[in-house]
Each structure stands twice: as C-alpha cells, then as structure tokens.
Design a protein around this motif. Structure first.
Motif, PDB file in Angstrom:
ATOM      1  N   GLN A 264       0.829  -1.213   0.000  1.00 55.85           N
ATOM      2  CA  GLN A 264       0.000   0.000   0.000  1.00 55.85           C
ATOM      3  C   GLN A 264       0.864   1.265   0.000  1.00 55.85           C
ATOM      4  N   SER A 265       1.952   1.224   0.764  1.00 57.36           N
ATOM      5  CA  SER A 265       2.664   2.481   1.031  1.00 57.36           C
ATOM      6  C   SER A 265       3.985   2.617   0.274  1.00 57.36           C
ATOM      7  N   ALA A 266       4.618   1.505  -0.096  1.00 59.62           N
ATOM      8  CA  ALA A 266       5.953   1.584  -0.704  1.00 59.62           C
ATOM      9  C   ALA A 266       5.893   1.333  -2.205  1.00 59.62           C
ATOM     10  N   GLN A 267       6.909   1.842  -2.891  1.00 62.54           N
ATOM     11  CA  GLN A 267       7.037   1.593  -4.330  1.00 62.54           C
ATOM     12  C   GLN A 267       7.572   0.178  -4.595  1.00 62.54           C
ATOM     13  N   GLY A 268       8.108  -0.415  -3.542  1.00 61.98           N
ATOM     14  CA  GLY A 268       8.654  -1.754  -3.684  1.00 61.98           C
ATOM     15  C   GLY A 268       9.344  -2.170  -2.414  1.00 61.98           C
ATOM     16  N   VAL A 269      10.018  -3.302  -2.459  1.00 62.59           N
ATOM     17  CA  VAL A 269      10.758  -3.764  -1.286  1.00 62.59           C
ATOM     18  C   VAL A 269      12.187  -4.146  -1.682  1.00 62.59           C
ATOM     19  N   HIS A 270      13.035  -4.012  -0.714  1.00 60.61           N
ATOM     20  CA  HIS A 270      14.441  -4.379  -0.879  1.00 60.61           C
ATOM     21  C   HIS A 270      14.724  -5.466   0.147  1.00 60.61           C
ATOM     22  N   ILE A 271      14.921  -6.699  -0.334  1.00 64.27           N
ATOM     23  CA  ILE A 271      14.993  -7.841   0.577  1.00 64.27           C
ATOM     24  C   ILE A 271      16.443  -8.181   0.933  1.00 64.27           C
ATOM     25  N   MET A 272      16.690  -8.165   2.230  1.00 64.16           N
ATOM     26  CA  MET A 272      18.028  -8.496   2.726  1.00 64.16           C
ATOM     27  C   MET A 272      17.945  -9.825   3.470  1.00 64.16           C
ATOM     28  N   THR A 273      18.685 -10.813   3.007  1.00 67.51           N
ATOM     29  CA  THR A 273      18.566 -12.138   3.615  1.00 67.51           C
ATOM     30  C   THR A 273      19.867 -12.602   4.269  1.00 67.51           C
ATOM     31  N   VAL A 274      20.913 -11.810   4.125  1.00 65.09           N
ATOM     32  CA  VAL A 274      22.208 -12.079   4.760  1.00 65.09           C
ATOM     33  C   VAL A 274      22.622 -13.554   4.650  1.00 65.09           C
ATOM     34  N   GLY A 275      22.866 -13.986   3.418  1.00 62.41           N
ATOM     35  CA  GLY A 275      23.369 -15.344   3.200  1.00 62.41           C
ATOM     36  C   GLY A 275      22.275 -16.372   2.945  1.00 62.41           C
ATOM     37  N   GLN A 276      21.003 -16.014   3.183  1.00 65.23           N
ATOM     38  CA  GLN A 276      19.902 -16.979   2.992  1.00 65.23           C
ATOM     39  C   GLN A 276      19.118 -16.650   1.706  1.00 65.23           C
ATOM     40  N   GLU A 277      19.863 -16.335   0.632  1.00 69.09           N
ATOM     41  CA  GLU A 277      19.201 -15.852  -0.586  1.00 69.09           C
ATOM     42  C   GLU A 277      18.214 -16.862  -1.172  1.00 69.09           C
ATOM     43  N   LYS A 278      18.467 -18.159  -0.876  1.00 65.44           N
ATOM     44  CA  LYS A 278      17.546 -19.173  -1.404  1.00 65.44           C
ATOM     45  C   LYS A 278      16.124 -18.973  -0.859  1.00 65.44           C
ATOM     46  N   ASP A 279      16.029 -18.277   0.281  1.00 63.55           N
ATOM     47  CA  ASP A 279      14.708 -18.049   0.877  1.00 63.55           C
ATOM     48  C   ASP A 279      13.924 -16.946   0.167  1.00 63.55           C
ATOM     49  N   ILE A 280      14.596 -16.145  -0.645  1.00 60.59           N
ATOM     50  CA  ILE A 280      13.900 -15.046  -1.324  1.00 60.59           C
ATOM     51  C   ILE A 280      12.764 -15.610  -2.176  1.00 60.59           C
ATOM     52  N   HIS A 281      13.070 -16.726  -2.814  1.00 60.18           N
ATOM     53  CA  HIS A 281      12.076 -17.393  -3.651  1.00 60.18           C
ATOM     54  C   HIS A 281      10.835 -17.744  -2.827  1.00 60.18           C
ATOM     55  N   SER A 282      11.051 -18.343  -1.633  1.00 54.65           N
ATOM     56  CA  SER A 282       9.929 -18.726  -0.759  1.00 54.65           C
ATOM     57  C   SER A 282       9.137 -17.494  -0.310  1.00 54.65           C
ATOM     58  N   ILE A 283       9.867 -16.411  -0.011  1.00 54.74           N
ATOM     59  CA  ILE A 283       9.171 -15.189   0.426  1.00 54.74           C
ATOM     60  C   ILE A 283       8.280 -14.687  -0.702  1.00 54.74           C
ATOM     61  N   LEU A 284       8.855 -14.616  -1.906  1.00 51.89           N
ATOM     62  CA  LEU A 284       8.122 -14.037  -3.041  1.00 51.89           C
ATOM     63  C   LEU A 284       6.920 -14.902  -3.423  1.00 51.89           C
ATOM     64  N   GLU A 285       7.049 -16.215  -3.213  1.00 49.36           N
ATOM     65  CA  GLU A 285       5.936 -17.115  -3.535  1.00 49.36           C
ATOM     66  C   GLU A 285       4.719 -16.861  -2.652  1.00 49.36           C
ATOM     67  N   ARG A 286       4.974 -16.334  -1.460  1.00 42.01           N
ATOM     68  CA  ARG A 286       3.891 -16.189  -0.488  1.00 42.01           C
ATOM     69  C   ARG A 286       3.195 -14.845  -0.526  1.00 42.01           C
ATOM     70  N   ILE A 287       3.710 -13.927  -1.337  1.00 44.54           N
ATOM     71  CA  ILE A 287       3.053 -12.604  -1.302  1.00 44.54           C
ATOM     72  C   ILE A 287       1.996 -12.471  -2.406  1.00 44.54           C
TER      73      ILE A 287
END
Lengths: 287, 220
Positions: A264-287
């Motif tokens: 609602q409020s942001a133009q986008g998100v900047h995801i910081m996973t600090v070494g757990q980049e494989k989880d970005i996929h799981s995060i994006l799948e859930r939104i």
C-alpha cells in the motif's frame, strides 16, 4: 523482467535483493545465487565492504551480476575512497554497463574487521550524489569535461524508523536536491509506522523501496537489536519467532506478511537475507 | 591549546639509547596546562633518568617551547644544556621541532601530541577543532562536524545515528543532532537542507600549497 529504472518508471511494485561479494576469490556460489534470483527480482544490490568488513570489490561483483543478465545496483560508499577513486570507479562502472548506483556514506571502519583503517569520507552520500549528477552531464566534480558522460540511475539510503526523525528528514531533502532518484530503506518491521512515515515525505514524490530483513530466529533478532545501528525489531515479532516450532519458516512468513502490508505504502521492497538468498524465492511465492 | 599525552617511559628510554647526559625541556604553555610538561613533570623525568643510569644535565621550562628564537637564546645561555648529549622535550610536536631547530644535538620526544583542545575546566580538554584551514562553523551553529563527527561529515546526520547518538560510540551524541537542535532553537533548521560542498583537503593532508609558513608584521 524490467530493469529497476523501467519498473520504477512504470510504477510497478519493485523487488530488489541484496548480495554481499565474497571475502575471497572463489565466486562460483555467488554466481549461482545470482542465477537463482534471475527473473525473480528486478535488481540485485551489491554491497560495498558492508559493515566495513573487507570483501571483493562491489564494482566487480556488480559486473558479475550484469553478466548473468540481472540488473545490478552498484553500492558505493565514501568510506574507502577519495573523490578521485570514486569518480574513476564510477566511470569504469558506466563503461561496464552498470546503470544503477546506490550512493552511501558508509559505516565507520571501527564497525568492521579492519578497525585501524583510515576513514576517508572525502565526500559523503549527498556530495557523491551530486558528483554522479555531474558525471551524468559530462563533467567531473571540478567541472572538467569528460570524453563521454555516464547515464546512472542514482539512489540513496533512508532510515524511516530513526529518532529524532526531523534531522534525518532534512538530510533526505538534501539528498533529493543532490539528485537521488530512488531510495532504499533500512529494515522496516512495522508497516503502519512506515505508512505514516511515507505520508510525511509524500510531498517529495520519490520512489521508496522498503527494506525487508529476513529473520530466522529470536536470538538473531535480539542480537540485531543490540548490535546493528538503526534496527528495531518489535517484541511481538521476537515472541512469534520464539514461540514457533519452525522459526525459519516463521521468518519467511513474517517477511511475506510485511511485504503484503507494504504494498500500500511503498514503491517496492528491498529484501536483505544475509546469506539466505535461497529463501527469497519462498518469500516471493507467499506474497 | 595543544593537548599532549605522556609517552611510556620505556619508549622514551629506548629512544634515548646510548645518550648519557640528558637535558630536559618542558613547556610553560600548553604542556604545563596539559600536566605533561611543566616543572613537576620535568623534575620527575630527571629522577627517572637518574634511576635509569643516565646523567640528568638539568631542565628548563620556556614560556612557550614552540618558539625557535626563544629556544636558541635559552640553550645558548645554559651551560647545562650545552653540556648535554641529547635533549628530552616534554612539549607538543611544534615544541619538539622548535628545540630541534634551535640545536644541532639529538632531540627525543617525551610526549605525543593529541589535538587542539578547548579547555572545559582546568585539566579537562575537548577536541573541537582540526585546524582544517577552511572553517565551516558559521553554517553549522558553531559546532564543528569536521572534528566532532567521526566521519567528519559536512552533510549529516548519517544513517548510523540512533536515538540521537553516534554509531561509533553510543554514549556520545550525534554532532549533527546537536547542530540540528541548536539551529532549531533559532528556527533555522531548514538551513540544513543546503548542501555543504566537499572541502579542500586543506591543512589536513599533504596539500601542495600547504601554509607551512605564515609571516605577519606587527601593527605599527
């Protein structure tokens, strides 16, 4: 996938990820991670000796990202280079085809793994943004003409949860005057507070990508609160992580939930996973 | 004033090496106020030299040791100084070099020069100025970010400010928040949106045209 600047121009909900170059010369895993993020994020930020810990050059790592067909955001800090080195690296980045630059002041060396290093800070984030603006018009900081201008899309960092807020807002306004075209924030954990922050800066009409930091345990969250300047993880999230039988999955859930609210409020998100980049996929799948 | 710190005794003795007869030079200005190079500290060093098997030749405390002409005349008039193998100087770097310029004899530093200090009260000094050669205090509410921000930022605060404190030391207030508060008390905080231009490296580094010598005539 659109590039970062195209996505912002088309007012798409932008997703960027953050990757740190390796401390060393073996880059196979780094490239594998970049490859796995391809077509899932608009761009990947490459940190520049993050937290003042010495690693491979962010310029070279940004080029590796570009070579994999992903749009890099080349992060460049003022901590380690004077105005000659900053400008010369920027010209080099431009020739390599790097278009996005995140201009940062940089953490003090005392935070890192070489605390005795000389802090440079010849420029700061604001004057670095001004410098990039000049390079884009075909002159250097001292107005000497360049044989070929750059065409950078320059951004800066923002701390929405800082206190006192007003001096930070004045600094934000200054960065906009200096030519910042987009902002990426420090981690946000309270979507409501972020929305009211965005109302405060609505008049500036700048695209802001809210920072999302993936949490994976209550201990990590407590540790971050204690040691990383500007991070404030609310107790309610720490309790959720502590109570969960699978804190790792809970962290992914928290991140995905926040992203949903931030749409609602942001133009986008900047995801910081600090070494757990494989989880970005799981995060994006859930939104 | 120049704030100085006392060097470890062993470091000074190592530097004195084989010189036997040592003359101690203090400083009646800054090093006396710093409590590092006054009469008391000179006397203590004479005893230390004695204990270390050296021959203390004597001492004097010039009114200001950073004055070559003054030092030349004092050394010329002192038989004890003339008889020494080396000078141990309890003064700042400017003072040590003044002694070095005033004599052909070897000079050993007894102090480390720390900073240009503002005296808060007797014996307590604050690092407020870096002698940068291009003062910005008029636009920063009389508070120097070049010196008092660990990054020397001309356009702060940076993202490391947390609850008004500095990322480098969370017991110290962010100097840019101090500047902001001071400006706000005068309703001038909007001036912080102006961009301060990058400074010339000035005195801070080895500039080509460093003001290594300034000569001024006295008023008629």
């Amino acid at each position: 996938m659109k590039t970062l600047s195209e996505a912002i121009r088309h007012r798409e909900f932008v997703v960027t990820a953050e990757l740190s170059p390796r401390k060393g010369t073996i880059v196979a895993n780094f490239i594998k991670t970049v490859h796995a993020l391809k077509d899932k994020v608009h761009a990947i930020n490459i940190t520049d000796n993050q937290r003042a810990v010495m690693r491979m050059s962010s310029l070279v790592a940004s080029y590796l990202v570009l070579r994999e067909g992903v749009d890099p955001v080349y992060q460049i800090t003022c901590r380690d280079r004077n105005r000659l080195a900053l400008q010369s690296d920027l010209l080099g980045a431009s020739v390599l085809g790097i278009r996005n630059v995140l201009a940062l002041t940089g953490d003090h060396p005392s935070a890192g793994d070489a605390p005795e290093a000389k802090p440079v800070f010849d420029l700061d984030a604001t004057t670095l943004l001004q410098t990039i603006g000049k390079l884009n018009t075909g002159v250097d900081l001292n107005d000497h003409p360049l044989k070929g201008a750059t065409s950078f899309f320059a951004g800066a960092a923002l701390t929405p949860q800082t206190s006192p807020l007003e001096p930070a807002l004045l600094a934000l306004e200054r960065k906009i005057h200096a030519g910042a075209q987009f902002f990426q924030t420090q981690p946000v954990f309270d979507a409501g507070a972020f929305a009211s922050f965005m109302e405060k800066i609505a008049a500036f009409r700048v695209p802001v990508m809210a920072g999302i930091l993936l949490l994976h345990s209550a201990e990590q969250a407590i540790n971050l609160n204690a040691h990383v300047p500007g991070i404030k993880i609310p107790d309610v999230l720490i309790k959720r992580l502590a109570a969960s039988p699978d804190p790792h999955a809970e962290g992914i859930d928290i991140a995905a939930g926040l992203i949903g609210e931030l749409k609602q409020s942001a133009q986008g998100v900047h995801i910081m996973t600090v070494g757990q980049e494989k989880d970005i996929h799981s995060i994006l799948e859930r939104i | 004033m120049i704030v100085t710190d006392i060097k470890p005794v062993q470091e000074v003795l190592d530097a004195l090496g084989g010189y036997r007869k040592v003359f101690v030079v203090g400083c009646g200005s800054c090093a006396t106020a710093s409590r590092t190079g006054g009469e008391e500290e000179c006397t203590a060093w004479l005893q230390e030299l004695e204990r270390s098997g050296k021959e203390p030749a004597g001492f004097f405390v010039p009114e200001e040791t950073c004055h070559v002409f003054l030092l030349k005349s004092m050394i010329r008039q002192s038989e004890a100084a003339a008889s020494a193998d080396a000078f141990l100087v309890l003064a700042c770097g400017a003072g040590i070099q003044a002694v070095s310029a005033a004599t052909d004899k070897p000079v050993v530093a007894g102090l480390n020069s720390m900073f240009l200090g503002t005296t808060y009260r007797a014996g307590e000094f604050l690092k407020y100025c870096s002698l940068c050669g291009s003062c910005v205090l008029s636009s920063t509410a009389g508070i120097c970010p070049v010196t008092r921000c660990p990054k020397g930022l001309l356009n702060g605060p940076c993202g490391g400010m947390v609850n008004g404190m500095c990322e480098v030391d969370n017991t110290v207030a962010c100097v840019w928040v101090d500047i902001y508060e001071r400006l706000k008390s005068r309703d001038q905080q909007k001036s912080m949106t102006r961009i301060n231009k990058p400074k010339s490296a000035g005195n801070a580094r080895h500039r080509k045209v460093e003001p290594q010598r300034i000569a001024r005539k006295a008023h008629p």
